[in-house]
Design a protein around this motif. Structure first.
Motif, PDB file in Angstrom:
ATOM      1  N   ALA A 226       0.831  -1.209   0.000  1.00 54.94           N
ATOM      2  CA  ALA A 226       0.000   0.000   0.000  1.00 54.94           C
ATOM      3  C   ALA A 226       0.862   1.254   0.000  1.00 54.94           C
ATOM      4  CB  ALA A 226      -0.924  -0.013   1.209  1.00 54.94           C
ATOM      5  N   LEU A 227       1.952   1.240   0.753  1.00 55.29           N
ATOM      6  CA  LEU A 227       2.836   2.403   0.804  1.00 55.29           C
ATOM      7  C   LEU A 227       3.501   2.643  -0.548  1.00 55.29           C
ATOM      8  CD1 LEU A 227       4.431   1.847   4.319  1.00 55.29           C
ATOM      9  CD2 LEU A 227       2.980   3.766   3.628  1.00 55.29           C
ATOM     10  N   ARG A 228       3.895   1.575  -1.231  1.00 52.94           N
ATOM     11  CA  ARG A 228       4.509   1.732  -2.537  1.00 52.94           C
ATOM     12  C   ARG A 228       3.514   2.309  -3.547  1.00 52.94           C
ATOM     13  NH1 ARG A 228       8.575  -3.555  -3.278  1.00 52.94           N
ATOM     14  NH2 ARG A 228      10.278  -2.637  -2.029  1.00 52.94           N
ATOM     15  N   ALA A 229       2.265   1.824  -3.522  1.00 56.19           N
ATOM     16  CA  ALA A 229       1.241   2.366  -4.410  1.00 56.19           C
ATOM     17  C   ALA A 229       0.988   3.835  -4.107  1.00 56.19           C
ATOM     18  CB  ALA A 229      -0.049   1.563  -4.267  1.00 56.19           C
ATOM     19  N   SER A 230       0.963   4.165  -2.820  1.00 58.09           N
ATOM     20  CA  SER A 230       0.738   5.562  -2.425  1.00 58.09           C
ATOM     21  C   SER A 230       1.885   6.462  -2.879  1.00 58.09           C
ATOM     22  CB  SER A 230       0.594   5.643  -0.897  1.00 58.09           C
ATOM     23  OG  SER A 230       0.400   6.971  -0.488  1.00 58.09           O
ATOM     24  N   SER A 231       3.073   5.938  -2.852  1.00 61.62           N
ATOM     25  CA  SER A 231       4.230   6.727  -3.306  1.00 61.62           C
ATOM     26  C   SER A 231       4.125   7.060  -4.785  1.00 61.62           C
ATOM     27  CB  SER A 231       5.527   5.960  -3.035  1.00 61.62           C
ATOM     28  OG  SER A 231       5.735   5.812  -1.649  1.00 61.62           O
ATOM     29  N   VAL A 232       3.688   6.079  -5.607  1.00 61.48           N
ATOM     30  CA  VAL A 232       3.547   6.309  -7.047  1.00 61.48           C
ATOM     31  C   VAL A 232       2.436   7.323  -7.298  1.00 61.48           C
ATOM     32  CG1 VAL A 232       2.938   5.252  -9.254  1.00 61.48           C
ATOM     33  CG2 VAL A 232       4.439   4.047  -7.662  1.00 61.48           C
ATOM     34  N   VAL A 233       1.319   7.205  -6.583  1.00 58.69           N
ATOM     35  CA  VAL A 233       0.202   8.137  -6.748  1.00 58.69           C
ATOM     36  C   VAL A 233       0.661   9.566  -6.426  1.00 58.69           C
ATOM     37  CG1 VAL A 233      -1.972   8.876  -5.704  1.00 58.69           C
ATOM     38  CG2 VAL A 233      -1.673   6.494  -6.406  1.00 58.69           C
ATOM     39  N   GLN A 234       1.377   9.732  -5.330  1.00 58.73           N
ATOM     40  CA  GLN A 234       1.803  11.067  -4.935  1.00 58.73           C
ATOM     41  C   GLN A 234       2.845  11.632  -5.894  1.00 58.73           C
ATOM     42  OE1 GLN A 234       2.370  11.719  -0.586  1.00 58.73           O
ATOM     43  NE2 GLN A 234       1.694   9.554  -0.385  1.00 58.73           N
ATOM     44  N   SER A 235       3.661  10.760  -6.460  1.00 57.31           N
ATOM     45  CA  SER A 235       4.643  11.223  -7.445  1.00 57.31           C
ATOM     46  C   SER A 235       3.937  11.691  -8.709  1.00 57.31           C
ATOM     47  CB  SER A 235       5.620  10.095  -7.766  1.00 57.31           C
ATOM     48  OG  SER A 235       6.526  10.494  -8.760  1.00 57.31           O
ATOM     49  N   LEU A 236       2.924  10.931  -9.183  1.00 52.59           N
ATOM     50  CA  LEU A 236       2.164  11.342 -10.363  1.00 52.59           C
ATOM     51  C   LEU A 236       1.455  12.665 -10.123  1.00 52.59           C
ATOM     52  CD1 LEU A 236       0.621   7.910 -11.462  1.00 52.59           C
ATOM     53  CD2 LEU A 236       2.504   9.158 -12.577  1.00 52.59           C
ATOM     54  N   GLN A 237       0.945  12.832  -8.912  1.00 54.38           N
ATOM     55  CA  GLN A 237       0.216  14.061  -8.593  1.00 54.38           C
ATOM     56  C   GLN A 237       1.168  15.252  -8.430  1.00 54.38           C
ATOM     57  OE1 GLN A 237      -1.853  13.952  -4.850  1.00 54.38           O
ATOM     58  NE2 GLN A 237      -2.460  16.117  -4.962  1.00 54.38           N
ATOM     59  N   ASN A 238       2.183  15.067  -7.626  1.00 52.37           N
ATOM     60  CA  ASN A 238       3.022  16.199  -7.232  1.00 52.37           C
ATOM     61  C   ASN A 238       4.076  16.556  -8.279  1.00 52.37           C
ATOM     62  OD1 ASN A 238       1.637  16.264  -4.773  1.00 52.37           O
ATOM     63  ND2 ASN A 238       3.102  14.835  -3.808  1.00 52.37           N
ATOM     64  N   ASN A 239       4.594  15.539  -8.968  1.00 49.11           N
ATOM     65  CA  ASN A 239       5.703  15.800  -9.894  1.00 49.11           C
ATOM     66  C   ASN A 239       5.267  15.925 -11.350  1.00 49.11           C
ATOM     67  OD1 ASN A 239       7.436  15.595  -7.669  1.00 49.11           O
ATOM     68  ND2 ASN A 239       7.713  13.383  -8.001  1.00 49.11           N
ATOM     69  N   TYR A 240       4.085  15.346 -11.677  1.00 48.66           N
ATOM     70  CA  TYR A 240       3.703  15.309 -13.086  1.00 48.66           C
ATOM     71  C   TYR A 240       2.275  15.809 -13.328  1.00 48.66           C
ATOM     72  CZ  TYR A 240       7.771  12.308 -12.767  1.00 48.66           C
ATOM     73  OH  TYR A 240       9.034  11.833 -12.491  1.00 48.66           O
ATOM     74  N   ASN A 241       1.710  16.419 -12.322  1.00 51.16           N
ATOM     75  CA  ASN A 241       0.432  17.137 -12.443  1.00 51.16           C
ATOM     76  C   ASN A 241      -0.749  16.274 -12.926  1.00 51.16           C
ATOM     77  OD1 ASN A 241       1.665  19.657 -11.682  1.00 51.16           O
ATOM     78  ND2 ASN A 241       2.459  19.816 -13.782  1.00 51.16           N
ATOM     79  N   VAL A 242      -0.762  15.027 -12.519  1.00 49.50           N
ATOM     80  CA  VAL A 242      -1.928  14.183 -12.797  1.00 49.50           C
ATOM     81  C   VAL A 242      -3.013  14.533 -11.787  1.00 49.50           C
ATOM     82  CG1 VAL A 242      -2.824  11.831 -12.927  1.00 49.50           C
ATOM     83  CG2 VAL A 242      -0.488  12.339 -13.727  1.00 49.50           C
ATOM     84  N   ASP A 243      -4.237  14.725 -12.268  1.00 48.75           N
ATOM     85  CA  ASP A 243      -5.357  15.105 -11.400  1.00 48.75           C
ATOM     86  C   ASP A 243      -5.565  14.019 -10.336  1.00 48.75           C
ATOM     87  OD1 ASP A 243      -7.667  15.947 -10.219  1.00 48.75           O
ATOM     88  OD2 ASP A 243      -8.874  15.977 -12.064  1.00 48.75           O
ATOM     89  N   PRO A 244      -5.456  14.357  -9.043  1.00 46.60           N
ATOM     90  CA  PRO A 244      -5.590  13.353  -7.987  1.00 46.60           C
ATOM     91  C   PRO A 244      -6.994  12.715  -7.933  1.00 46.60           C
ATOM     92  CG  PRO A 244      -5.529  15.550  -7.043  1.00 46.60           C
ATOM     93  CD  PRO A 244      -5.172  15.688  -8.481  1.00 46.60           C
TER      94      PRO A 244
END
Length: 296
Positions: A226-244
């Motif tokens: 779960a932590l690894r999935a959360s890390s990828v989600v936050q990277s997509l959101q914070n670093n690449y501007n994917v709509d959360p």
């Protein structure tokens, strides 16, 4: 002399009288027997005639009884025929009425079949469209990745859904859920595809092997995935501007294997993070002509 003659005559008369009477009697008797015989003959003939008439009467009675039976049978047949005719007429009337109703039902059924056919064709067109879009998405993604990146990235389409499987060696630091520096380039390319297909939702799923985790801040493989999935989600959101709002993070621990954990290679295949790109639920339901399920 005269006296003697008279006496002789008288005696002769007395002697002849009985003879004459007897002859007369005999003569009378003969006549009566003939009449009797004649009468007897007539009587016998009458008996024969009566017997014949009686036999004829009996035969006639039998024939009459047979005729009456035939008449009754004919009457029964006539009655049965009339009843059958009535039943046939009723059946015909019902058939005609049912046929009219049947025509209506057949017409309705034909309309329903036509509507169903149109709906099926619509779904097929949508599926083809979805498959085409998925194929384009997959092609664009694989073209954007280098050969070295493709070693750690597996892209496939299963049941209309795009699966992007990333190995943990490429994504994370060893034994950690922190994103590695080398993962940034690959994630940026994936993020670009995700942003290009804004009508898709994105599910990030973390998966591990069956080796227990031994870190203080991570209780087990559920936490790690779960932590690894959360890390990828936050990277997509914070670093690449994917709509959360389009992103979902989830961990499946060691229970969604793709290989046998008994080998080193199998364990490496099971340690992965999958990015699953799917049409948004409300838009997908709109495509097939149904409202999206209420969130209540």
């Amino acid at each position: 002399m005269v006296m003697i003659i008279n006496n002789y005559r008288a005696m002769k008369i007395r002697i002849l009288l009985p003879v004459i009477l007897l002859a007369a009697a005999l003569t009378q008797s003969c006549v009566s027997n003939k009449k009797y015989a004649a009468l007897q003959s007539d009587y016998n003939k009458s008996l024969d005639t009566n017997r014949n008439l009686k036999q004829s009467w009996q035969v006639t009675q039998q024939e009459l009884a047979g005729s009456r039976g035939q008449v009754q049978s004919l009457e029964d047949q006539i009655a049965a025929a009339k009843s059958n005719a009535s039943a046939l007429q009723a059946a015909l009337n019902q058939c005609l009425a049912g046929n009219n109703q049947g025509n209506v039902n057949i017409s309705k059924l034909a309309d329903q079949i036509n509507s169903s056919d149109k709906y099926i064709r619509h779904l097929v067109e949508l599926k083809n469209k979805s498959d085409s879009l998925n194929q384009i998405l997959t092609t664009n993604l694989t073209r954007s990745l280098s050969p070295d990146e493709m070693k750690d990235v597996d892209v496939k389409v299963l049941k209309g859904v795009v699966f992007i499987s990333l190995s943990d060696n490429m994504l994370y630091k060893s034994g950690s859920y922190q994103i590695s520096d080398k993962a940034g380039v690959t994630l940026s390319k994936i993020a670009k595809i995700i942003n290009d297909y804004s009508n898709y939702d994105v599910l990030i799923e973390g998966n591990t092997d069956n080796v227990p985790i031994s870190q203080v801040n991570i209780r087990n493989n559920w936490d790690l995935s779960a932590l690894r999935a959360s890390s990828v989600v936050q990277s997509l959101q914070n670093n690449y501007n994917v709509d959360p709002k389009r992103l979902t993070a989830g961990g499946r621990g060691e229970y969604n294997t793709v290989a046998d954990n008994s080998s080193v290679t199998g364990k490496a295949q099971n340690r992965r993070t999958e990015i699953i790109i799917t049409p948004k639920l409300d838009q997908f339901m709109a495509l097939i002509g149904k409202p999206a399920p209420s969130s209540n």
